[in-house]
Design a protein around this motif. Sequence first.
Motif, PDB file in Angstrom:
ATOM      1  N   GLU A  53     -53.660  56.738 -67.217  1.00  0.00           N
ATOM      2  CA  GLU A  53     -53.218  58.117 -67.002  1.00  0.00           C
ATOM      3  C   GLU A  53     -53.550  58.560 -65.582  1.00  0.00           C
ATOM      4  OE1 GLU A  53     -53.677  60.090 -71.439  1.00  0.00           O
ATOM      5  OE2 GLU A  53     -55.448  59.920 -70.161  1.00  0.00           O
ATOM      6  N   PHE A  54     -54.741  58.207 -65.123  1.00  0.00           N
ATOM      7  CA  PHE A  54     -55.156  58.564 -63.772  1.00  0.00           C
ATOM      8  C   PHE A  54     -54.245  57.913 -62.739  1.00  0.00           C
ATOM      9  CE2 PHE A  54     -57.746  58.158 -59.939  1.00  0.00           C
ATOM     10  CZ  PHE A  54     -58.217  59.445 -59.798  1.00  0.00           C
ATOM     11  N   LEU A  55     -53.990  56.620 -62.898  1.00  0.00           N
ATOM     12  CA  LEU A  55     -53.127  55.892 -61.970  1.00  0.00           C
ATOM     13  C   LEU A  55     -51.725  56.500 -61.943  1.00  0.00           C
ATOM     14  CD1 LEU A  55     -52.766  53.432 -60.068  1.00  0.00           C
ATOM     15  CD2 LEU A  55     -52.128  52.110 -62.095  1.00  0.00           C
ATOM     16  N   SER A  56     -51.163  56.762 -63.108  1.00  0.00           N
ATOM     17  CA  SER A  56     -49.824  57.345 -63.203  1.00  0.00           C
ATOM     18  C   SER A  56     -49.759  58.710 -62.533  1.00  0.00           C
ATOM     19  CB  SER A  56     -49.420  57.451 -64.675  1.00  0.00           C
ATOM     20  OG  SER A  56     -48.166  58.071 -64.792  1.00  0.00           O
ATOM     21  N   ALA A  57     -50.749  59.557 -62.802  1.00  0.00           N
ATOM     22  CA  ALA A  57     -50.765  60.900 -62.215  1.00  0.00           C
ATOM     23  C   ALA A  57     -50.880  60.838 -60.692  1.00  0.00           C
ATOM     24  CB  ALA A  57     -51.903  61.725 -62.803  1.00  0.00           C
TER      25      ALA A  57
END
Length: 184
Positions: A53-57
């Motif tokens: 989620e962090f990478l995508s955001a």
Amino acid sequence: MADDPSAKLAKADPRVVIEDARPQAVRRPHRGRSIMSCERWFGDDTLVPSKLEFLSAQISQLTRADMRVHVRLTRFDIVEYCEFVPVGEGTGATRAVAGSADGVYGAPTTGDTVVMHLSGEVNGTPFDLDSRFDYGLMVRFPHPPSSSPEYLRQLRGRLEQLAKDVANIVWEAELARIQSGRNP
């Protein structure tokens, strides 16, 4: 991982797709091969928000709204080594340390080090990225490393840089596409 723990990540961006090709076993927290290895592998959900989620955001924030991004992950490791254990792969990226002659030391090759490794493809272009930092001076026993605000800043900053590196690959491909359109 959020600057403000009560803050929510931006809503999932459907134009950023992360295909996870890693084995299921490496997605969960686990220890190194032997009990004496002192390696703690962060699972995807060890961090809040999760690593994916962090990478995508981050990638979503670093690319244009009209850019489609497809990341195929083959590796996304965060490993915390402690004590005098030989440290795994990493760049040995330097960080400033108060009191050193030139203000900079390389990350150690043994213990008290976090190593991050991210590899795969983004829009068909392969990448293999890594980073590390020494946390030995950030915490004191019996407190866990995550109790240190500096440890958390380093962890977040290194993950942000890895995401920037992936986004830069997307931008380089976009610039090459635009340039090839101008040069017949």
